[in-house]
Design a protein around this motif. Structure first.
Motif, mmCIF file in Angstrom:
data_model
loop_
_atom_site.group_PDB
_atom_site.id
_atom_site.type_symbol
_atom_site.label_atom_id
_atom_site.label_comp_id
_atom_site.label_asym_id
_atom_site.label_seq_id
_atom_site.Cartn_x
_atom_site.Cartn_y
_atom_site.Cartn_z
ATOM 1 N N GLY A 84 -16.861 19.186 -1.839
ATOM 2 C CA GLY A 84 -17.205 19.284 -3.246
ATOM 3 C C GLY A 84 -16.659 18.134 -4.078
ATOM 4 N N LYS A 85 -17.087 18.082 -5.341
ATOM 5 C CA LYS A 85 -16.744 16.950 -6.213
ATOM 6 C C LYS A 85 -15.258 16.890 -6.544
ATOM 7 C CE LYS A 85 -21.294 16.480 -8.389
ATOM 8 N NZ LYS A 85 -22.056 16.543 -9.669
ATOM 9 N N GLY A 86 -14.614 18.059 -6.702
ATOM 10 C CA GLY A 86 -13.193 18.072 -7.050
ATOM 11 C C GLY A 86 -12.336 17.408 -5.996
ATOM 12 N N TRP A 87 -12.484 17.863 -4.747
ATOM 13 C CA TRP A 87 -11.727 17.258 -3.651
ATOM 14 C C TRP A 87 -12.122 15.802 -3.441
ATOM 15 C CZ3 TRP A 87 -7.382 17.925 -1.409
ATOM 16 C CH2 TRP A 87 -6.826 19.199 -1.285
ATOM 17 N N ASN A 88 -13.407 15.512 -3.664
ATOM 18 C CA ASN A 88 -13.851 14.130 -3.496
ATOM 19 C C ASN A 88 -13.169 13.209 -4.494
ATOM 20 O OD1 ASN A 88 -15.588 12.122 -2.241
ATOM 21 N ND2 ASN A 88 -16.651 12.068 -4.209
ATOM 22 N N LEU A 89 -12.979 13.694 -5.732
ATOM 23 C CA LEU A 89 -12.296 12.884 -6.745
ATOM 24 C C LEU A 89 -10.839 12.655 -6.350
ATOM 25 C CD1 LEU A 89 -12.283 11.512 -9.516
ATOM 26 C CD2 LEU A 89 -11.701 13.733 -10.528
ATOM 27 N N VAL A 90 -10.161 13.742 -5.952
ATOM 28 C CA VAL A 90 -8.751 13.624 -5.536
ATOM 29 C C VAL A 90 -8.630 12.686 -4.337
ATOM 30 C CG1 VAL A 90 -6.798 14.886 -4.538
ATOM 31 C CG2 VAL A 90 -8.110 15.887 -6.415
ATOM 32 N N ASN A 91 -9.514 12.887 -3.354
ATOM 33 C CA ASN A 91 -9.489 12.063 -2.149
ATOM 34 C C ASN A 91 -9.816 10.609 -2.462
ATOM 35 O OD1 ASN A 91 -9.275 11.964 0.811
ATOM 36 N ND2 ASN A 91 -11.435 11.410 0.739
ATOM 37 N N GLY A 92 -10.828 10.415 -3.331
ATOM 38 C CA GLY A 92 -11.228 9.053 -3.689
ATOM 39 C C GLY A 92 -10.115 8.293 -4.382
ATOM 40 N N VAL A 93 -9.425 8.957 -5.296
ATOM 41 C CA VAL A 93 -8.310 8.312 -6.001
ATOM 42 C C VAL A 93 -7.195 7.970 -5.015
ATOM 43 C CG1 VAL A 93 -6.470 8.685 -7.698
ATOM 44 C CG2 VAL A 93 -8.814 9.347 -8.244
ATOM 45 N N SER A 94 -6.893 8.884 -4.088
ATOM 46 C CA SER A 94 -5.810 8.633 -3.127
ATOM 47 C C SER A 94 -6.179 7.515 -2.151
ATOM 48 C CB SER A 94 -5.450 9.907 -2.361
ATOM 49 O OG SER A 94 -6.492 10.312 -1.502
ATOM 50 N N ILE A 95 -7.445 7.497 -1.706
ATOM 51 C CA ILE A 95 -7.887 6.419 -0.801
ATOM 52 C C ILE A 95 -7.781 5.067 -1.488
ATOM 53 C CG2 ILE A 95 -9.893 5.381 0.350
ATOM 54 C CD1 ILE A 95 -10.851 8.164 1.010
ATOM 55 N N ALA A 96 -8.353 5.007 -2.684
ATOM 56 C CA ALA A 96 -8.324 3.737 -3.423
ATOM 57 C C ALA A 96 -6.888 3.301 -3.672
ATOM 58 C CB ALA A 96 -9.080 3.889 -4.739
ATOM 59 N N PHE A 97 -6.033 4.260 -4.053
ATOM 60 C CA PHE A 97 -4.633 3.924 -4.337
ATOM 61 C C PHE A 97 -3.938 3.391 -3.094
ATOM 62 C CE2 PHE A 97 -0.126 5.060 -4.538
ATOM 63 C CZ PHE A 97 0.238 4.457 -5.733
ATOM 64 N N VAL A 98 -4.105 4.115 -1.969
ATOM 65 C CA VAL A 98 -3.422 3.700 -0.728
ATOM 66 C C VAL A 98 -3.909 2.330 -0.263
ATOM 67 C CG1 VAL A 98 -3.125 4.194 1.730
ATOM 68 C CG2 VAL A 98 -2.931 6.029 0.067
ATOM 69 N N LEU A 99 -5.222 2.167 -0.179
ATOM 70 C CA LEU A 99 -5.747 0.905 0.347
ATOM 71 C C LEU A 99 -5.466 -0.255 -0.597
ATOM 72 C CD1 LEU A 99 -9.130 2.075 1.925
ATOM 73 C CD2 LEU A 99 -6.969 1.596 3.069
ATOM 74 N N TYR A 100 -5.544 0.003 -1.903
ATOM 75 C CA TYR A 100 -5.211 -1.051 -2.864
ATOM 76 C C TYR A 100 -3.728 -1.405 -2.794
ATOM 77 C CZ TYR A 100 -9.564 -1.684 -5.507
ATOM 78 O OH TYR A 100 -10.835 -2.016 -5.899
ATOM 79 N N ILE A 101 -2.866 -0.373 -2.714
ATOM 80 C CA ILE A 101 -1.427 -0.661 -2.734
ATOM 81 C C ILE A 101 -0.980 -1.300 -1.416
ATOM 82 C CG2 ILE A 101 -0.353 1.473 -1.867
ATOM 83 C CD1 ILE A 101 1.485 1.283 -4.396
#
Length: 414
Positions: A84-101
């Motif tokens: 669903g969209k909620g988990w996708n948002l949480v997951n997307g933010v964490s993925i972007a944060f981890v890979l960016y950092i």
């Protein structure tokens, strides 16, 4: 990369293994002896083994879910559909944060180690400029294609393995049992410092962003991709064990307090080893290895971020589409590297916190949801429900440990 339809056209297993191994074995390994100095050698081995087991199986759970979708579908597509969209948002933010950092961490690491390398040649190149030039070179390779990243990673990993054995073969000969067993501190305690090593171990086994990339590379071939994950992670585990052995067998435990106080960046650890060994040739080999270590993980992490962003924003695989993805991939961490060039150790730690979501918690939830909807006809990770629960607890436990550490509620070796 198009979906492969014939065995003849299938890329070699080696290409996938080096993408996984090259992504894992990199700058992150240089943080391990520093953050594990409190727990020291044997307890640190236990933490590494447990983390390897959990991170391998969480990656296989991503593969299990991914196989039910088209080649090229990344976390955004899979998570949105299954959770669903909620988990996708949480997951997307964490993925972007981890890979960016992590990309930022490798820019910081490359800047410091290249600065140290040029200093060995009596050249003064600032860490900021060195990191910028290195990042632009990696950006060009990632822009070309996944195949170009695989080829370059294979070259870099090959050179890294050669310099690894040349360097650490010599370093193993210098290991002092009294130092490794910490004989000087007969009343030392180790277990209080064990928990705080776990988020760093987790961050040092990060390859999960490359699982969708491997499906693009091999097509829907779970047997080959599974072997890539197993061999790539085992390669990393073996090298980490040797790395702990040669660092903790050559640098006394109390000396790591000063290394951590200086920020724990790669050049500080290299200088400490050089000072202990007092060998010009070993120092040169260690510097060369450090450069290759940063390069290989930099390539792998940025490929994972590149493919995720392409899927998220719907950019195509044309040169223009890849250029737009490359800009989004590299500009933010390059700016961070220019503004804060010495944040390597902190970045690795925070990457471990956010990675618990998309490298442990979300993969377990994806596998569970995938089995309910599809029955996982192509591939299923062994262990059933208990394995899913173990990976969930592993992720949640890591997050709790990092938060406790952030609020100074865990003992720190100092």
């Amino acid at each position: 990369m198009s979906t492969l339809t014939t065995t003849q056209a299938s890329p070699s297993l080696f290409g996938g293994v080096v993408i996984i191994g090259g992504t894992i074995i990199g700058a992150g390994m240089f943080s391990l002896p520093v953050v594990m100095s409190g727990a020291w050698f044997f307890w640190s081995l236990l933490a590494l083994l447990f983390t390897w087991f959990c991170m391998l199986h969480s990656g296989l759970m991503i593969l299990e879910a991914n196989l039910n979708y088209r080649s090229g579908a990344s976390f955004d597509t899979i998570t949105k559909d299954l959770l669903g969209k909620g988990w996708n948002l949480v997951n997307g933010v964490s993925i972007a944060f981890v890979l960016y950092i992590l990309t930022y961490a490798y820019i910081s690491a490359s800047g410091s180690i290249l600065h140290h390398t040029f200093a060995e040649m009596s050249l003064n190149v600032s860490p900021r400029l060195a990191g910028l030039c290195f990042a632009l070179g990696v950006a060009f390779i990632v822009w070309l294609s996944t195949h170009a990243v695989s080829r370059m990673t294979a070259i870099v990993l090959g050179a890294k393995v050669i310099t690894f054995f040349l360097t650490f073969g010599s370093l193993l000969g210098h290991v002092q049992p009294a130092t490794l067993f910490n004989v000087a501190q007969s009343d030392a305690s180790y277990t209080p410092y064990l928990l705080m090593t776990l988020p760093f171990c987790l961050a040092s086994f990060g390859y999960h962003g490359n699982v969708p990339s491997l499906m693009k590379y091999y097509g829907k071939d779970p047997r080959t991709i599974t072997r890539c994950l197993v061999y790539g992670t085992l390669l990393a585990l073996g090298l980490y064990v040797v790395w702990l052995l040669v660092t903790m067998g050559n640098i006394p435990r109390p000396a790591f307090i000063e290394i951590a106080a200086k920020g724990g960046n790669i050049d500080v650890l290299v200088q400490a080893l050089s000072g202990v060994l007092n060998s010009r040739s070993l120092d040169l080999l260690l510097v060369i290895f450090s450069n290759f270590a940063v390069a290989s993980s930099f390539l792998g992490v940025t490929l994972g971020l590149f493919d995720y962003l392409a899927d998220l924003f719907g950019f195509d695989d044309s040169p223009a589409g890849r250029f737009k993805t490359a800009l989004l991939t590299f500009v933010p961490p390059i700016v961070g590297g220019l503004l804060w060039p010495n944040g390597f150790l902190y970045a690795i730690g925070y990457a471990g916190l956010a990675a618990t979501i998309w490298a442990a918690i979300v993969p377990a939830l994806l596998a569970n949801a995938s089995r309910k909807r599809f029955g996982s006809p192509a591939f299923r990770v062994w262990g059933g429900k208990p394995m899913i629960i173990l990976i969930l607890l592993f992720g949640i436990g890591n997050a709790v440990v990092h938060l406790l550490s952030s609020f100074n509620l865990l003992p720190v070796y100092q």
